[in-house]
Design a protein around this motif. Structure first.
Motif, PDB file in Angstrom:
ATOM      1  N   GLN A 144       0.801  -1.132  -0.028  1.00 18.24           N
ATOM      2  CA  GLN A 144      -0.176  -0.199   0.013  1.00 18.24           C
ATOM      3  C   GLN A 144       0.786   1.237  -0.066  1.00 18.24           C
ATOM      4  O   GLN A 144       0.564   2.384  -0.676  1.00 18.24           O
ATOM      5  CB  GLN A 144      -0.809  -0.293   1.248  1.00 18.24           C
ATOM      6  CG  GLN A 144      -1.973  -0.937   1.236  1.00 18.24           C
ATOM      7  CD  GLN A 144      -2.783  -0.983   2.320  1.00 18.24           C
ATOM      8  OE1 GLN A 144      -2.392  -1.473   3.436  1.00 18.24           O
ATOM      9  NE2 GLN A 144      -3.992  -0.534   2.339  1.00 18.24           N
ATOM     10  N   LEU A 145       1.866   1.208   0.747  1.00 21.60           N
ATOM     11  CA  LEU A 145       2.927   2.467   0.887  1.00 21.60           C
ATOM     12  C   LEU A 145       3.542   2.420  -0.661  1.00 21.60           C
ATOM     13  O   LEU A 145       3.616   3.793  -0.989  1.00 21.60           O
ATOM     14  CB  LEU A 145       4.045   2.154   1.889  1.00 21.60           C
ATOM     15  CG  LEU A 145       5.099   3.276   1.996  1.00 21.60           C
ATOM     16  CD1 LEU A 145       4.423   4.561   2.330  1.00 21.60           C
ATOM     17  CD2 LEU A 145       6.002   2.804   3.326  1.00 21.60           C
ATOM     18  N   LEU A 146       3.950   1.559  -1.230  1.00 20.87           N
ATOM     19  CA  LEU A 146       4.427   1.842  -2.352  1.00 20.87           C
ATOM     20  C   LEU A 146       3.375   2.190  -3.551  1.00 20.87           C
ATOM     21  O   LEU A 146       3.710   3.038  -4.343  1.00 20.87           O
ATOM     22  CB  LEU A 146       5.143   0.463  -2.967  1.00 20.87           C
ATOM     23  CG  LEU A 146       6.478  -0.102  -1.933  1.00 20.87           C
ATOM     24  CD1 LEU A 146       6.730  -1.387  -2.597  1.00 20.87           C
ATOM     25  CD2 LEU A 146       7.576   1.007  -2.261  1.00 20.87           C
ATOM     26  N   THR A 147       2.263   1.799  -3.561  1.00 20.60           N
ATOM     27  CA  THR A 147       1.260   2.022  -4.467  1.00 20.60           C
ATOM     28  C   THR A 147       0.960   3.572  -4.224  1.00 20.60           C
ATOM     29  O   THR A 147       0.575   4.117  -5.166  1.00 20.60           O
ATOM     30  CB  THR A 147      -0.063   1.248  -4.353  1.00 20.60           C
ATOM     31  OG1 THR A 147       0.258  -0.102  -4.507  1.00 20.60           O
ATOM     32  CG2 THR A 147      -0.947   1.570  -5.192  1.00 20.60           C
ATOM     33  N   ALA A 148       1.080   4.071  -2.864  1.00 17.26           N
ATOM     34  CA  ALA A 148       0.716   5.674  -2.634  1.00 17.26           C
ATOM     35  C   ALA A 148       1.489   6.451  -3.554  1.00 17.26           C
ATOM     36  O   ALA A 148       1.018   7.564  -3.883  1.00 17.26           O
ATOM     37  CB  ALA A 148       0.694   5.881  -1.086  1.00 17.26           C
ATOM     38  N   LYS A 149       2.704   5.989  -3.828  1.00 16.24           N
ATOM     39  CA  LYS A 149       3.604   6.833  -4.659  1.00 16.24           C
ATOM     40  C   LYS A 149       3.874   8.276  -4.037  1.00 16.24           C
ATOM     41  O   LYS A 149       3.599   9.318  -4.979  1.00 16.24           O
ATOM     42  CB  LYS A 149       3.293   6.971  -6.100  1.00 16.24           C
ATOM     43  CG  LYS A 149       3.313   5.506  -6.893  1.00 16.24           C
ATOM     44  CD  LYS A 149       2.809   5.471  -8.384  1.00 16.24           C
ATOM     45  CE  LYS A 149       2.966   4.230  -8.793  1.00 16.24           C
ATOM     46  NZ  LYS A 149       2.558   4.237 -10.387  1.00 16.24           N
ATOM     47  N   PHE A 150       3.960   8.540  -2.832  1.00 19.81           N
ATOM     48  CA  PHE A 150       4.331   9.449  -2.087  1.00 19.81           C
ATOM     49  C   PHE A 150       5.609  10.231  -2.794  1.00 19.81           C
ATOM     50  O   PHE A 150       6.502   9.610  -3.069  1.00 19.81           O
ATOM     51  CB  PHE A 150       4.455   9.539  -0.836  1.00 19.81           C
ATOM     52  CG  PHE A 150       3.231   9.256   0.075  1.00 19.81           C
ATOM     53  CD1 PHE A 150       2.198   9.758  -0.037  1.00 19.81           C
ATOM     54  CD2 PHE A 150       3.411   7.846   0.739  1.00 19.81           C
ATOM     55  CE1 PHE A 150       0.946   9.225   0.581  1.00 19.81           C
ATOM     56  CE2 PHE A 150       2.459   7.342   1.512  1.00 19.81           C
ATOM     57  CZ  PHE A 150       0.924   8.189   1.461  1.00 19.81           C
ATOM     58  N   SER A 151       5.426  11.672  -3.034  1.00 17.76           N
ATOM     59  CA  SER A 151       6.600  12.585  -3.346  1.00 17.76           C
ATOM     60  C   SER A 151       6.576  13.690  -2.517  1.00 17.76           C
ATOM     61  O   SER A 151       5.837  14.498  -2.480  1.00 17.76           O
ATOM     62  CB  SER A 151       6.608  13.028  -4.709  1.00 17.76           C
ATOM     63  OG  SER A 151       7.425  13.636  -5.239  1.00 17.76           O
ATOM     64  N   LEU A 152       7.902  13.655  -1.837  1.00 18.27           N
ATOM     65  CA  LEU A 152       8.257  14.643  -0.928  1.00 18.27           C
ATOM     66  C   LEU A 152       9.285  15.291  -1.142  1.00 18.27           C
ATOM     67  O   LEU A 152      10.285  14.881  -1.074  1.00 18.27           O
ATOM     68  CB  LEU A 152       7.930  14.057   0.544  1.00 18.27           C
ATOM     69  CG  LEU A 152       6.392  13.350   0.914  1.00 18.27           C
ATOM     70  CD1 LEU A 152       6.757  12.165   1.710  1.00 18.27           C
ATOM     71  CD2 LEU A 152       5.627  14.526   1.580  1.00 18.27           C
ATOM     72  N   ALA A 153       9.225  16.786  -1.105  1.00 14.94           N
ATOM     73  CA  ALA A 153      10.522  17.566  -1.240  1.00 14.94           C
ATOM     74  C   ALA A 153      11.370  17.180  -2.439  1.00 14.94           C
ATOM     75  O   ALA A 153      12.317  16.988  -2.427  1.00 14.94           O
ATOM     76  CB  ALA A 153      11.453  17.596   0.007  1.00 14.94           C
ATOM     77  N   GLY A 154      10.660  16.458  -3.541  1.00 12.92           N
ATOM     78  CA  GLY A 154      11.210  16.254  -4.683  1.00 12.92           C
ATOM     79  C   GLY A 154      11.678  14.770  -4.673  1.00 12.92           C
ATOM     80  O   GLY A 154      12.478  14.431  -5.782  1.00 12.92           O
ATOM     81  N   SER A 156      10.759  10.632  -4.782  1.00 12.01           N
ATOM     82  CA  SER A 156       9.657  10.055  -4.548  1.00 12.01           C
ATOM     83  C   SER A 156      10.139   8.845  -3.963  1.00 12.01           C
ATOM     84  O   SER A 156      11.139   8.430  -3.595  1.00 12.01           O
ATOM     85  CB  SER A 156       9.703   9.189  -6.093  1.00 12.01           C
ATOM     86  OG  SER A 156       9.557  10.434  -7.100  1.00 12.01           O
ATOM     87  N   ILE A 157       8.919   8.274  -2.988  1.00 14.40           N
ATOM     88  CA  ILE A 157       9.117   7.076  -1.979  1.00 14.40           C
ATOM     89  C   ILE A 157       8.963   5.867  -2.805  1.00 14.40           C
ATOM     90  O   ILE A 157       7.734   5.611  -3.267  1.00 14.40           O
ATOM     91  CB  ILE A 157       8.287   7.394  -0.870  1.00 14.40           C
ATOM     92  CG1 ILE A 157       8.393   8.748  -0.419  1.00 14.40           C
ATOM     93  CG2 ILE A 157       8.445   6.248   0.072  1.00 14.40           C
ATOM     94  CD1 ILE A 157       9.629   8.900   0.184  1.00 14.40           C
ATOM     95  N   GLY A 158       9.991   5.270  -3.160  1.00 14.84           N
ATOM     96  CA  GLY A 158       9.860   3.792  -3.885  1.00 14.84           C
ATOM     97  C   GLY A 158      10.569   2.720  -2.971  1.00 14.84           C
ATOM     98  O   GLY A 158      10.559   2.929  -1.627  1.00 14.84           O
TER      99      GLY A 158
END
Length: 425
Positions: A144-154, A156-158
């Motif tokens: 779920q965390l990977l699917t959310a594809k958060f991007s913070l301060a440039g 990407s959370i992979g």
């Protein structure tokens, strides 16, 4: 110690249940984290004022972050500013609470019926929860965390970033667990958050770690718990009950300062056969210093002055300070074996091998008479690390530096691989 520097405080960037975040106008990339005299439970379903809590929480957080930073963990913490506030790097927060458990209790038992309270997790049990008050912070899977594809301060959370946060949470827990063990306290579980530093775009431990962040059981006894669970368990909130909760928080804030101190001492004494070995020995000393280990350099030859060698040995045996001897001798190494045969303290051979005769010289360190137990390590850095591992068995501050170093090595390899993969695409 709090900073006396006046800060030009700008607009409020964020406010949570127990703290406020302000920009610092004259210091781009930094913020002020101001604690509040408020205690909450159940996503603020229960909420009360507790006079003095801001100072208690800030003191606890600053001590914990100092311990972690001095160990080598990357955090957002910069310095304590006042009794109730600290300066931190400005981070965009990753909306995940990372929970690490050593002992099964609390919500874990409700979500896993049949598991008895007190079940011990080895290895540690990791869980993550999405920060969403409206839905009571639901538990998330890694997928779920990977699917959310958060991007913070440039950033990407992979997978790489998730792996780093996962591995870092375990290391942070183990460091704090080791530290609290010196106070005969069991760190039962802990929740932390990470952010992306807006300047460096790297993931760092952020937010706060105070008595709201963990469960602490003195002597491993749940009935003596000192954390916020005492407040959660109150059947009725009365002035007397709140005083009891405050005393528990004060108890933790007083003892957390002790985590920055070690009751155990230790040192490394490097014996070199000649000053020609000085450069090799200086490398050992530099590496020892990185672990917080005092390192003393001496010159003595077991071949040319065995009586002086044994006199120096006796000098360090006589004051009761745990000592690791490192023998640095080229050609025929008599220094390490002679020391090993005449002391009960650990002896490490670290011969400065040369290209011409090194392959032959090393055998004087490896082939020893029976009854001798000195080890042989060729790298100066590795010899210092081994000495630190021995002293770290009784000195938690040294152990914490070793644990953080393991994490940082793993992270650097992970990032190097990620960079290489990106170049290959």
């Amino acid at each position: 110690m709090a900073s006396s520097t006046e800060l030009n405080i700008g607009q409020k960037l964020n406010e949570g249940k127990t703290k406020q975040i302000f920009e610092l106008v004259d210091q781009p990339g930094l913020v002020l984290v101001q604690s509040k005299d408020q205690i909450t439970a159940g996503n603020a379903v229960r909420k009360d004022q507790m006079e003095g809590k801001a100072a208690i929480a800030n003191k606890t957080t600053c001590c914990v972050f100092k311990l972690l930073q001095e160990s080598g963990i990357k955090t957002a913490f910069v310095q304590q500013h006042s009794e109730t506030a600290f300066v931190a790097a400005h981070c965009e927060m990753i909306p995940i609470e990372w929970v690490c458990r050593r002992v099964a209790t609390g919500s874990f038992l409700k979500r896993n019926p049949g598991v008895k309270e007190g079940y011990r997790f080895s290895p540690l049990k990791m869980e993550m929860f999405f920060k969403d008050d409206a839905n009571n912070d639901p538990q998330w899977s890694e997928e779920q965390l990977l699917t959310a594809k958060f991007s913070l301060a440039g950033l990407s959370i992979g997978q790489c970033e998730v792996d780093i946060m996962n591995r870092s949470t375990v290391a942070i827990f183990e460091i704090l667990e080791k530290a609290w063990a010196t106070q005969n306290c069991t760190l039962v579980d802990m929740k932390i958050e990470f952010g992306v530093n807006v300047k460096t775009r790297e993931i760092v431990l952020a937010d706060v770690i105070d008595n709201d962040s963990w469960r602490l059981w003195p002597a491993g006894d749940r009935s003596q718990q000192k954390d916020k669970q005492v407040y959660r368990d109150l059947k009725e909130v009365t002035p007397e009950a709140m005083q009891m909760v405050k005393r528990n928080f004060e108890w933790v804030s007083e003892r957390v300062q002790l985590l920055l101190e070690s009751q155990a001492s230790g040192r490394v004494v490097v014996l070199m056969g000649s000053t020609s070995d000085m450069a090799h020995c200086e490398k050992i000393k530099k590496a020892c210093t990185s672990y917080g280990l005092p390192c003393i350099l001496r010159v003595t030859s077991a071949h040319k002055g065995p009586d002086e060698t044994l006199r120096i040995k006796a000098e360090y045996e006589g004051d009761g300070v745990p000592t690791i001897f490192v023998a640095v001798a080229g050609r025929s190494n008599g220094l390490g074996p002679v020391m090993s045969g005449n002391t009960a303290y650990p002896v490490i051979n670290c011969p400065p091998l040369t290209p011409d005769w090194g392959a032959q010289d090393v055998w004087s360190s490896l082939r020893l008479p029976s009854g001798l137990g000195c080890s042989t390590i060729l790298s100066p850095d590795a010899a210092a690390q081994f000495a630190a591992q021995i002293i770290g068995l009784s000195n938690h501050l040294v152990w914490c530096k070793l644990r953080a170093s393991m994490l940082n090595t793993w992270v650097s390899l992970k990032l190097a691989d990620q960079k290489l993969q990106a170049c290959s695409l």
